[in-house]
Design a protein around this motif. Structure first.
Motif, PDB file in Angstrom:
ATOM      1  N   SER A 144      50.465  50.662  40.619  1.00  0.00           N
ATOM      2  CA  SER A 144      49.941  50.970  41.848  1.00  0.00           C
ATOM      3  C   SER A 144      48.694  50.268  42.156  1.00  0.00           C
ATOM      4  N   THR A 145      48.283  49.522  41.377  1.00  0.00           N
ATOM      5  CA  THR A 145      46.887  48.772  41.331  1.00  0.00           C
ATOM      6  C   THR A 145      46.935  47.716  40.845  1.00  0.00           C
ATOM      7  N   ARG A 146      46.362  46.510  41.371  1.00  0.00           N
ATOM      8  CA  ARG A 146      46.195  45.320  40.530  1.00  0.00           C
ATOM      9  C   ARG A 146      45.750  45.269  39.202  1.00  0.00           C
ATOM     10  N   GLN A 147      44.520  46.258  38.935  1.00  0.00           N
ATOM     11  CA  GLN A 147      44.055  46.348  37.699  1.00  0.00           C
ATOM     12  C   GLN A 147      45.179  46.658  36.638  1.00  0.00           C
ATOM     13  N   ALA A 148      46.257  47.746  36.929  1.00  0.00           N
ATOM     14  CA  ALA A 148      47.219  48.022  36.233  1.00  0.00           C
ATOM     15  C   ALA A 148      48.018  47.064  35.965  1.00  0.00           C
ATOM     16  N   VAL A 149      48.414  46.080  36.910  1.00  0.00           N
ATOM     17  CA  VAL A 149      49.291  45.011  36.753  1.00  0.00           C
ATOM     18  C   VAL A 149      48.761  44.067  35.350  1.00  0.00           C
ATOM     19  N   GLU A 150      47.198  43.881  35.774  1.00  0.00           N
ATOM     20  CA  GLU A 150      46.874  43.105  34.704  1.00  0.00           C
ATOM     21  C   GLU A 150      46.991  43.385  33.235  1.00  0.00           C
ATOM     22  N   GLN A 151      46.677  44.912  33.222  1.00  0.00           N
ATOM     23  CA  GLN A 151      46.564  45.497  31.867  1.00  0.00           C
ATOM     24  C   GLN A 151      48.088  45.517  31.211  1.00  0.00           C
ATOM     25  N   VAL A 152      49.053  45.953  32.186  1.00  0.00           N
ATOM     26  CA  VAL A 152      50.485  45.835  31.351  1.00  0.00           C
ATOM     27  C   VAL A 152      50.952  44.607  31.283  1.00  0.00           C
ATOM     28  N   VAL A 153      50.532  43.653  31.839  1.00  0.00           N
ATOM     29  CA  VAL A 153      50.969  42.099  31.469  1.00  0.00           C
ATOM     30  C   VAL A 153      50.417  41.779  30.250  1.00  0.00           C
ATOM     31  N   ALA A 154      48.900  42.302  30.109  1.00  0.00           N
ATOM     32  CA  ALA A 154      48.272  41.960  28.693  1.00  0.00           C
ATOM     33  C   ALA A 154      49.173  42.807  27.603  1.00  0.00           C
ATOM     34  N   CYS A 155      49.496  44.186  27.741  1.00  0.00           N
ATOM     35  CA  CYS A 155      50.149  44.716  26.932  1.00  0.00           C
ATOM     36  C   CYS A 155      51.549  44.041  26.514  1.00  0.00           C
ATOM     37  N   CYS A 156      52.291  43.774  27.406  1.00  0.00           N
ATOM     38  CA  CYS A 156      53.427  42.828  27.131  1.00  0.00           C
ATOM     39  C   CYS A 156      53.271  41.652  26.520  1.00  0.00           C
ATOM     40  N   ARG A 157      52.151  40.808  26.688  1.00  0.00           N
ATOM     41  CA  ARG A 157      51.895  39.773  25.876  1.00  0.00           C
ATOM     42  C   ARG A 157      51.490  39.956  24.334  1.00  0.00           C
ATOM     43  N   GLU A 158      50.775  41.062  24.281  1.00  0.00           N
ATOM     44  CA  GLU A 158      50.272  41.384  23.193  1.00  0.00           C
ATOM     45  C   GLU A 158      51.851  41.826  22.197  1.00  0.00           C
ATOM     46  N   ALA A 159      52.664  42.470  22.834  1.00  0.00           N
ATOM     47  CA  ALA A 159      53.965  42.832  22.287  1.00  0.00           C
ATOM     48  C   ALA A 159      54.963  41.741  21.957  1.00  0.00           C
ATOM     49  N   GLY A 160      54.629  40.356  22.320  1.00  0.00           N
ATOM     50  CA  GLY A 160      55.354  39.258  22.164  1.00  0.00           C
ATOM     51  C   GLY A 160      56.362  38.873  23.288  1.00  0.00           C
ATOM     52  N   PHE A 161      56.300  39.570  24.538  1.00  0.00           N
ATOM     53  CA  PHE A 161      57.090  39.026  25.447  1.00  0.00           C
ATOM     54  C   PHE A 161      56.619  37.997  26.376  1.00  0.00           C
ATOM     55  N   THR A 162      57.209  36.705  26.193  1.00  0.00           N
ATOM     56  CA  THR A 162      56.640  35.685  26.778  1.00  0.00           C
ATOM     57  C   THR A 162      57.286  35.390  28.212  1.00  0.00           C
ATOM     58  N   SER A 163      58.595  35.965  28.817  1.00  0.00           N
ATOM     59  CA  SER A 163      59.058  35.506  29.943  1.00  0.00           C
ATOM     60  C   SER A 163      58.529  36.743  30.917  1.00  0.00           C
ATOM     61  N   VAL A 164      57.393  37.155  31.002  1.00  0.00           N
ATOM     62  CA  VAL A 164      56.892  38.078  31.840  1.00  0.00           C
ATOM     63  C   VAL A 164      55.808  37.706  32.533  1.00  0.00           C
ATOM     64  N   HIS A 165      55.607  38.063  33.705  1.00  0.00           N
ATOM     65  CA  HIS A 165      54.449  37.715  34.610  1.00  0.00           C
ATOM     66  C   HIS A 165      53.798  38.622  35.552  1.00  0.00           C
ATOM     67  N   GLY A 166      52.734  38.712  35.914  1.00  0.00           N
ATOM     68  CA  GLY A 166      52.157  39.549  36.662  1.00  0.00           C
ATOM     69  C   GLY A 166      52.216  39.037  38.331  1.00  0.00           C
ATOM     70  N   TYR A 167      52.121  39.896  39.139  1.00  0.00           N
ATOM     71  CA  TYR A 167      51.998  39.422  40.861  1.00  0.00           C
ATOM     72  C   TYR A 167      51.382  40.340  41.563  1.00  0.00           C
ATOM     73  N   HIS A 168      50.297  40.150  42.144  1.00  0.00           N
ATOM     74  CA  HIS A 168      49.830  41.006  43.153  1.00  0.00           C
ATOM     75  C   HIS A 168      48.944  40.205  44.182  1.00  0.00           C
ATOM     76  N   GLY A 169      48.537  40.945  45.425  1.00  0.00           N
ATOM     77  CA  GLY A 169      48.264  40.088  46.383  1.00  0.00           C
ATOM     78  C   GLY A 169      46.837  39.437  46.217  1.00  0.00           C
ATOM     79  N   GLY A 170      46.209  39.854  45.104  1.00  0.00           N
ATOM     80  CA  GLY A 170      45.038  39.247  44.800  1.00  0.00           C
ATOM     81  C   GLY A 170      45.070  37.509  44.281  1.00  0.00           C
ATOM     82  N   MET A 171      46.357  37.396  44.016  1.00  0.00           N
ATOM     83  CA  MET A 171      46.490  35.893  43.489  1.00  0.00           C
ATOM     84  C   MET A 171      46.555  35.176  44.760  1.00  0.00           C
TER      85      MET A 171
END
Length: 527
Positions: free
Chosen positions: A242-269
């Motif tokens: 629901s928020t840009r901040q949550a997008v960034e946090q979830v992306v970081a969580c996925c990266r820490e878990a080893g997922f490389t083919s994952v990326h964030g997307y929101h209107g602030g980019m």
């Protein structure tokens, strides 16, 4: 009708390679070709675009497609040109003023037969004049639910469209949407004078989608569930936050878990980065997009296998639209929602942040009166600085100010509003504008309450969605129905965890950008 039917099938086969129409498409096109208004309620992925693209090949003059979705305009025009149609173009806020002037000159000269345009651009009298000179055979209104204040994505620019249609000489109107309750569809029909006999409705139920609501008790548990789902689910998918901040946090969580083919997307980019991420997802270079609801509108990717909601959306309409991006190729797909009850506060805060008090409206009316004395122009920056409102709220304020007589001849020019102010009773104007805005906020609260009730009830999720949109009877399904009826998640998962670790090579923004720009330049050279 036999000769007309042959023409439609012949046009469909020659330009789209299909031998038959999807349910509802032919009926809508036949109504339009009789020069009558129609409303199509077609499910997400149900083929709305063909209902106005195909008539544009047959009708003698311009077909105008009104849509707020810039990504849809660009994507559809690109695909049409790749199929050999050079008579399609778009006008929206991404174009520079000189580019818009050039487009309008070419429209006047008859170069184009299909024009996509954003609703705010139709507020300019010069644009209307040129379109009327050119001649308009059809006005197609995409995302038509935006015209209703009871709709989940109400836009005041849409409420001006009946006047625009009249100014263009009252050509036939085709309104299309995937998400309209009975109340909203009734309002669309009233505003565009559409006969009940010209309402064409596909069944909303997507039988290939399985609905799953997973109750969680904490943010940590939610993250663990999300990582498990991303790791196990088959194919490509979208995770909505629901928020840009949550997008960034979830992306970081996925990266820490080893997922490389994952990326964030929101209107602030940056716009270029957003376009690149979207393109790479379409090409299967990225497997999972973590996004706000800014992603997915107008995306034509038929093989999305899952949509996950890290936060539940603000309405059932938004939910149905977002999960409707799953499995447009007809293959089974999974819609999983992680339900943490306190997430409702995210939406409550967003609604409260959009709510303007009577004092806010009074300051706005006073500001407009003062600006009227010095030429009648207010910048977005000035309005935001004084009232703290976003662009959509600014448009709503000016729309209702015009309706109650505070201003007239409102035009949005770049990052400002131009208008003539009128003498009015300040208390009456404030009361009326505040009342209109309060109705919008009340509708948002009711829709939020409806999706929370849906999440908390224990009966069939699929049937409850169908009932919300006015569809009665049993809701069929292909493989699995929903978590309330019993759901085998393993069907949607890969057989082994080894299959999950997507590409060995890590996705890199710079490399992808270089590759994409090289291809775009090559395509551009072929024009």
């Amino acid at each position: 009708m036999g000769k007309d039917a042959d023409l439609l099938i012949e046009t469909l086969a020659r330009h789209y390679g299909h031998s038959s129409f999807r349910p509802g498409q032919r009926e809508l096109i036949e109504i339009i070709l009789k020069r009558e208004n129609a409303l199509g309620l077609l499910a997400t992925g149900g083929g709305k675009s063909l209902t106005y693209q195909l008539p544009s090949l047959i009708l003698p003059q311009l077909t105008l497609v009104v849509t707020p979705l810039i990504s849809l305009m660009i994507d559809q025009v690109q695909k049409l040109r790749q199929r050999g149609r050079r008579d399609a173009t778009y006008i929206n806020s991404t174009l520079r003023p000189e580019e818009i002037r050039q487009q309008l000159q070419e429209i006047r000269a008859g170069r184009y037969k299909l024009l996509y345009i954003s609703p705010e651009k139709l507020q300019h009298t010069a644009v209307i004049r040129i379109l009327k000179e050119r001649g308009v055979s059809l006005v197609a209104i995409d995302e038509a639910h935006c015209i209703s204040q009871w709709g989940h994505d109400f836009r005041t620019d849409y409420l001006r469209l009946p006047e625009v249609v009249e100014a263009l000489g009252s050509p036939p109107v085709l309104a299309v949407t995937a998400t309209a309750t009975t109340e909203v569809s009734d309002e669309i029909c009233r505003l565009f004078q559409i006969s009940p006999n010209h309402l064409v409705k596909q069944e909303l139920n997507r039988t290939n989608i399985a609905y799953d609501v997973l109750d969680v008790q904490s943010e940590r548990e939610k993250q663990e569930h999300l990582l498990s789902l991303i790791s196990g689910l088959h194919g490509s998918g979208i995770v909505y936050c629901s928020t840009r901040q949550a997008v960034e946090q979830v992306v970081a969580c996925c990266r820490e878990a080893g997922f490389t083919s994952v990326h964030g997307y929101h209107g602030g980019m940056e716009a270029m980065e957003r376009a690149l991420i979207q393109e790479q997802f379409l090409r299967n270079k990225l497997r999972v997009i973590i996004a706000t609801n800014a992603f997915g509108l107008g995306i034509d990717k038929p093989d999305i296998r899952f949509v996950l909601h890290y936060h539940f959306p603000a309405s059932l309409e938004a939910y149905v639209q977002e999960v409707g991006r799953i499995g447009r190729d007809g293959q089974p797909g999974y819609a999983g929602l992680l339900y943490l009850p306190e997430d409702v506060m995210i939406h409550q805060r967003l609604i409260a942040g959009e709510t303007l008090s009577g004092d806010d409206v009074e300051r706005f009316v006073q500001l407009v009166a003062a600006a009227g004395e010095r030429g009648g122009r207010i910048s977005f920056e000035e309005l935001h600085g004084i009232l703290g409102v976003g662009e959509n709220q600014m448009r709503a304020l000016f729309f209702y100010a015009e309706r109650v007589g505070v201003v007239e001849q409102v035009v949005q020019i770049r990052e400002s509003f131009q208008f003539h102010s009128c003498p009015v009773s300040l208390p009456d104007a404030v009361r009326q504008i505040t009342g209109h805005l309060s109705n919008i906020q009340q509708s948002k609260q009711e829709k939020l309450g409806a999706i929370v009730s849906w999440l908390q009830q224990e009966s069939c999720l699929r049937q409850q969605i169908s009932g919300y949109f006015g569809e009665d009877g049993a809701a069929d399904y292909d493989i699995s129905c929903c978590s309330s009826c019993g759901l085998d998640r393993s069907f949607f998962c890969l057989p082994t965890q080894a299959d999950v670790r997507e590409p060995v090579e890590e996705w890199r923004l710079e490399q992808a950008l270089a590759e994409l720009l090289g291809e775009k330049m090559a395509i551009g050279g072929q024009k």
